[in-house]
Write a protein that holds these residues in place. Sequence first.
Motif, PDB file in Angstrom:
ATOM      1  N   ILE A  94       0.785  -1.610  -0.515  1.00 32.64           N
ATOM      2  CA  ILE A  94       0.097   0.094   0.143  1.00 32.64           C
ATOM      3  C   ILE A  94       1.068   1.084  -0.230  1.00 32.64           C
ATOM      4  N   THR A  95       0.501   1.878  -0.799  1.00 26.05           N
ATOM      5  CA  THR A  95       1.530   3.560  -0.952  1.00 26.05           C
ATOM      6  C   THR A  95       0.430   4.669  -0.691  1.00 26.05           C
ATOM      7  N   LYS A  96       0.966   5.438  -0.167  1.00 30.82           N
ATOM      8  CA  LYS A  96       0.024   6.712  -0.115  1.00 30.82           C
ATOM      9  C   LYS A  96      -1.340   6.907  -0.546  1.00 30.82           C
ATOM     10  N   ILE A  97      -0.798   6.710  -2.903  1.00 32.59           N
ATOM     11  CA  ILE A  97      -2.483   6.921  -3.293  1.00 32.59           C
ATOM     12  C   ILE A  97      -2.153   5.555  -4.365  1.00 32.59           C
ATOM     13  N   THR A 166      -1.693  -2.208  -9.784  1.00 32.89           N
ATOM     14  CA  THR A 166      -1.744  -1.716  -9.574  1.00 32.89           C
ATOM     15  C   THR A 166      -3.647  -1.027  -9.082  1.00 32.89           C
ATOM     16  N   TYR A 167      -3.904   0.107  -8.307  1.00 34.04           N
ATOM     17  CA  TYR A 167      -5.474   0.138  -7.947  1.00 34.04           C
ATOM     18  C   TYR A 167      -5.544   1.398  -7.338  1.00 34.04           C
ATOM     19  N   LYS A 168      -5.475   2.648  -8.127  1.00 30.08           N
ATOM     20  CA  LYS A 168      -5.528   4.367  -7.888  1.00 30.08           C
ATOM     21  C   LYS A 168      -6.722   4.019  -6.634  1.00 30.08           C
ATOM     22  N   LYS A 169      -6.011   4.698  -5.367  1.00 24.49           N
ATOM     23  CA  LYS A 169      -7.609   4.786  -4.304  1.00 24.49           C
ATOM     24  C   LYS A 169      -8.133   5.928  -4.270  1.00 24.49           C
ATOM     25  N   PRO A 170      -9.356   5.462  -3.879  1.00 30.07           N
ATOM     26  CA  PRO A 170     -11.189   6.232  -3.829  1.00 30.07           C
ATOM     27  C   PRO A 170     -10.055   7.902  -3.345  1.00 30.07           C
ATOM     28  N   LYS A 171     -11.248   8.979  -3.219  1.00 27.61           N
ATOM     29  CA  LYS A 171     -10.579   9.803  -2.205  1.00 27.61           C
ATOM     30  C   LYS A 171     -11.075   9.395  -1.074  1.00 27.61           C
ATOM     31  N   LYS A 172     -12.651   7.992  -0.739  1.00 30.39           N
ATOM     32  CA  LYS A 172     -12.822   7.906   0.531  1.00 30.39           C
ATOM     33  C   LYS A 172     -12.133   7.210   1.408  1.00 30.39           C
ATOM     34  N   ILE A 174      -8.554   7.157   0.524  1.00 30.86           N
ATOM     35  CA  ILE A 174      -7.307   8.229   1.172  1.00 30.86           C
ATOM     36  C   ILE A 174      -8.015   9.443   2.666  1.00 30.86           C
ATOM     37  N   ASP A 175      -9.551   9.635   3.030  1.00 34.41           N
ATOM     38  CA  ASP A 175      -9.645  10.348   3.715  1.00 34.41           C
ATOM     39  C   ASP A 175      -9.744   9.147   5.258  1.00 34.41           C
ATOM     40  N   PHE A 176     -10.293   7.926   5.077  1.00 37.72           N
ATOM     41  CA  PHE A 176      -9.677   7.309   5.654  1.00 37.72           C
ATOM     42  C   PHE A 176      -9.106   6.243   6.470  1.00 37.72           C
TER      43      PHE A 176
END
Length: 202
Positions: A94-97, A166-172, A174-176
């Motif tokens: 898992i990375t930041k994005i 790679t799956y780009k993290k949704p904003k929800k 990232i916020d969680f």
Amino acid sequence: MTDWFTKLKNAKKSCLVDNNLKKIHYEFNDGKELVEEYDLSTNCLTKRAWRCNKQLKEEATWDIEVGDPEPQYNAEDKCMIREDSSQPFITRRITKINLEWRIRNLPYPIEVYSVNVDQESFFLIVRTTNKKYYKKISVPDLERLSIPLEQENVTFSHRFNTLIITYKKPKKLIDFEKALFEEIKQIQPKNYGEGINGCNPS
């Protein structure tokens, strides 16, 4: 906030800091245990492992969700049990994005692979046109938050006999993760003992 966030917040927690890793151990009312390790320089999760109740007084094993799998040993002779080294196996990062999966020991060229989301579940479906490999990969990070998978967030590449998804993290998500890390920062470490007190899944 989500039900999953509430469950984590209400769980019994202990913590230690080991070098640059902060290790959190959760105990839930249903008997399950969760260990998470965070890199304090990046605030990224480096390992997540689950364990259910010990049964019949036997030591339950840890199920590695994120990070490299733990070595397994035979209880009698302590020799490491190794799977066939030529068989494909998956590790998660898992990375930041991004959410990332690496499927090793896949020697086929990039053209044969497809990675598609299953719209009715929280799985990524990996196939090869030569019918040599098929795998359903769960995405529990999104399932826990009821975030549907989107095909446009999926990319993949292939090098050194490894398929990298790679799956780009949704904003929800990232916020969680940001909100959860703020909670984690408030947990004071207790650097003593081994095993559960040490938040060590091995």
